[in-house]
Design an enzyme around this catalytic site. Structure first.
Site, PDB file in Angstrom:
ATOM      1  N   ARG A 215       0.696  -0.756   0.380  1.00  0.00           N
ATOM      2  CA  ARG A 215      -0.420  -0.164  -0.009  1.00  0.00           C
ATOM      3  C   ARG A 215       0.743   1.300   0.037  1.00  0.00           C
ATOM      4  O   ARG A 215       0.601   2.265  -0.763  1.00  0.00           O
ATOM      5  CB  ARG A 215      -0.768   0.187   0.820  1.00  0.00           C
ATOM      6  CG  ARG A 215      -2.299  -1.196   1.038  1.00  0.00           C
ATOM      7  CD  ARG A 215      -3.379  -0.711   2.877  1.00  0.00           C
ATOM      8  NE  ARG A 215      -2.640  -1.406   3.560  1.00  0.00           N
ATOM      9  CZ  ARG A 215      -3.701  -2.930   3.986  1.00  0.00           C
ATOM     10  NH1 ARG A 215      -3.582  -2.863   3.480  1.00  0.00           N
ATOM     11  NH2 ARG A 215      -2.977  -3.306   5.111  1.00  0.00           N
ATOM     12  N   PHE A 231     -11.374  -5.834  -5.760  1.00  0.00           N
ATOM     13  CA  PHE A 231     -11.528  -6.524  -4.794  1.00  0.00           C
ATOM     14  C   PHE A 231     -10.712  -5.277  -3.205  1.00  0.00           C
ATOM     15  O   PHE A 231      -9.946  -6.057  -3.111  1.00  0.00           O
ATOM     16  CB  PHE A 231     -10.212  -7.652  -4.458  1.00  0.00           C
ATOM     17  CG  PHE A 231     -10.392  -9.090  -5.830  1.00  0.00           C
ATOM     18  CD1 PHE A 231     -11.658  -9.869  -5.607  1.00  0.00           C
ATOM     19  CD2 PHE A 231      -9.723  -8.377  -6.464  1.00  0.00           C
ATOM     20  CE1 PHE A 231     -11.923 -10.402  -6.198  1.00  0.00           C
ATOM     21  CE2 PHE A 231      -9.764  -9.200  -8.432  1.00  0.00           C
ATOM     22  CZ  PHE A 231     -11.568 -10.201  -7.389  1.00  0.00           C
ATOM     23  N   ALA A 283     -15.832  -8.504  -9.754  1.00  0.00           N
ATOM     24  CA  ALA A 283     -15.123  -8.171 -10.178  1.00  0.00           C
ATOM     25  C   ALA A 283     -14.690  -8.168 -11.607  1.00  0.00           C
ATOM     26  O   ALA A 283     -14.842  -7.187 -12.516  1.00  0.00           O
ATOM     27  CB  ALA A 283     -13.366  -8.709  -9.250  1.00  0.00           C
ATOM     28  N   ASP A 303      -6.043  -7.454  -5.817  1.00  0.00           N
ATOM     29  CA  ASP A 303      -5.350  -7.673  -4.980  1.00  0.00           C
ATOM     30  C   ASP A 303      -6.954  -8.770  -4.122  1.00  0.00           C
ATOM     31  O   ASP A 303      -7.270  -8.767  -3.915  1.00  0.00           O
ATOM     32  CB  ASP A 303      -5.107  -7.015  -3.401  1.00  0.00           C
ATOM     33  CG  ASP A 303      -5.170  -7.755  -2.036  1.00  0.00           C
ATOM     34  OD1 ASP A 303      -4.321  -8.789  -2.457  1.00  0.00           O
ATOM     35  OD2 ASP A 303      -4.898  -6.914  -1.437  1.00  0.00           O
ATOM     36  N   CYS A 343      -2.452 -14.182  -2.665  1.00  0.00           N
ATOM     37  CA  CYS A 343      -2.469 -14.155  -0.675  1.00  0.00           C
ATOM     38  C   CYS A 343      -2.644 -15.677  -1.375  1.00  0.00           C
ATOM     39  O   CYS A 343      -2.482 -16.695  -0.624  1.00  0.00           O
ATOM     40  CB  CYS A 343      -3.019 -13.526  -1.118  1.00  0.00           C
ATOM     41  SG  CYS A 343      -4.449 -13.711  -0.940  1.00  0.00           S
TER      42      CYS A 343
END
Ligand code: SAH
Length: 398
Positions: A215, A231, A283, A303, A343
């Protein structure tokens, strides 16, 4: 209880790996109960190898607490580990950050457990019932080692399932307050920016601290750009983009409560609500809509949630990432920057980079990865399986 394991598992323990799988156990002194301390001795000389939590409901049958040197597992032991974990995070506090991961599982000596700090509120999240037998000592250790007003308990999805009966067997509920009183929403500071998180009901423990450094990079890149935050959840990237001087932000998420929280986080930092456009949508459909509307963005952050946590989902995950790259490229301005994050622990950094650049080339674009990142200092990678996060900072090449 005492345990003997196969030689490959002995080697792994000597190298500091914190897991013993069910099939590695060759002998055990008796049938163990959940959370019993299991002591592993080597088969040759009967020397101590490790001690851990016995977890009969999990294929990771023993979760190591201490290896190589025998130690008594008690409150004092936990206090020592907590103090070491806090010490590692001290640099964050001097950066103006009061929300961070204080304990990241095995890598901080607490397998299958995380502890997040949100200002004066601590959130303890358990991923195994094996901790429950030690909860009393653990909470006492938290009180002795750390300063806080409130302690909230979160239970992993598996622990919330009826099969484990955690509520009726132990009287524990997800979101329960163990100490103090908290409303759902707690405020904290990250890199000088204010956020509120719902620590009792939000995803994970309420906020994704793992993206803090990414970020911050987005903040540094955002000046004057139209930003698309896909997201967006509660707006971590969106708020940083505004802080970095973004011209405008479009945030896309399927969850209305997440978008409401995003709006609150934008307001908390005093940014103009007219600079942010929220799009509640799936999305993929949302991006298609933006493409049809011929929108272009100078900075796009994607993300997504972990698409692949099981091997079986890998194919679907790869397709989803590819599709997201294809869609994002159609929205990217010529001098734009694309930040693609994953992730999913099953996809490593290099395979992810390959996947993203290949998806771009199939779509007829050359994508240059000019920067990439893995974990911040509050998510130390103590063993290979602890690594899950990667972000690629890309721009279009010629
Ligand atoms: N970028 C965020 C974290 C993202 S978490 C941050 O820095 O804090 C993943 C988010 O994806 C969640 O908010 C979830 O609501 C959202 N989500 C999951 N599936 C989605 C989908 N198909 N379309 C849009 N949003 C989705």
């Amino acid at each position: 209880m005492s345990i003997r394991v196969k030689s490959a598992a002995e080697r792994a323990l000597r190298q500091g790996h914190p897991w013993v799988f069910e099939e590695s156990i060759v002998k055990q002194s008796h049938l163990g109960g959940t959370g019993d301390l299991a002591v592993i001795y080597d088969r040759d000389k009967n020397n101590f190898l490790a001690v851990g939590l016995y977890d009969p409901l999990s294929p990771i049958r023993i979760k190591v607490l201490q290896a190589r040197q025998p130690r008594k597992i008690n409150r004092q032991f936990f206090i020592g580990k907590l103090a070491a974990a806090q010490e590692k995070r001290n640099p964050l506090i001097s950066q103006g950050t009061t929300g961070y991961r204080l304990v990241y599982g095995e890598s901080d000596g607490f397998p299958a457990l995380v502890l997040d700090r949100y200002g004066e509120t601590l959130v303890l999240k358990l991923y195994t019932t094996a901790w429950i037998a030690h909860l009393h000592d653990l909470v006492a250790a938290l009180q002795a080692a750390l300063q806080f007003d409130t302690l909230v308990l979160r239970l992993s999805r598996a622990l919330q399932s009826d099969r484990l009966n955690v509520a009726s067997l132990y009287g524990l509920r997800d979101g329960q307050q163990l100490i103090g009183e908290a409303s759902g929403s707690v405020q904290f500071v990250e890199n000088g920016l204010l956020f509120a998180a719902d620590v009792r009901r939000g995803h994970k423990t309420g906020f994704f601290f793992d993206q803090r450094e990414n970020r911050q990079r987005v903040r540094e890149l955002a000046e004057g750009r139209r930003v698309l935050d896909v997201f967006s959840y509660t707006g971590g990237f969106s708020v940083y983009a505004l802080a970095g001087g973004a011209r405008s932000v479009v945030a896309v998420d399927v969850s209305q409560p997440a978008l409401d929280a995003l709006q609150q986080n934008v307001a908390l930092n005093g940014y103009d609500q007219t600079q942010i456009e929220e799009l509640r949508a799936d999305a993929f459909a949302g991006l298609r809509g933006l493409i049809e509307a011929r929108r272009k963005f100078g900075l796009i952050v994607v993300d997504p949630p972990a698409f692949a946590n099981r091997r079986a989902n890998m194919g679907d995950a790869v397709l989803a990432y590819r599709r997201l790259v294809e869609l994002a490229l159609q929205l990217l301005a010529e001098d734009g920057i694309l930040v693609m994050s994953s992730c999913s622990s099953r996809i490593g950094h290099d395979p992810f980079k390959q996947l993203v650049t290949r998806a771009a080339s199939v779509a007829g674009h050359k994508l240059e990865v000019f920067d990439s990142s893995t974990h911040g200092l509050d998510h130390p990678i103590g063993f290979p399986e602890a690594a899950y996060l990667k972000a690629l900072f890309c721009r279009l090449g010629s």
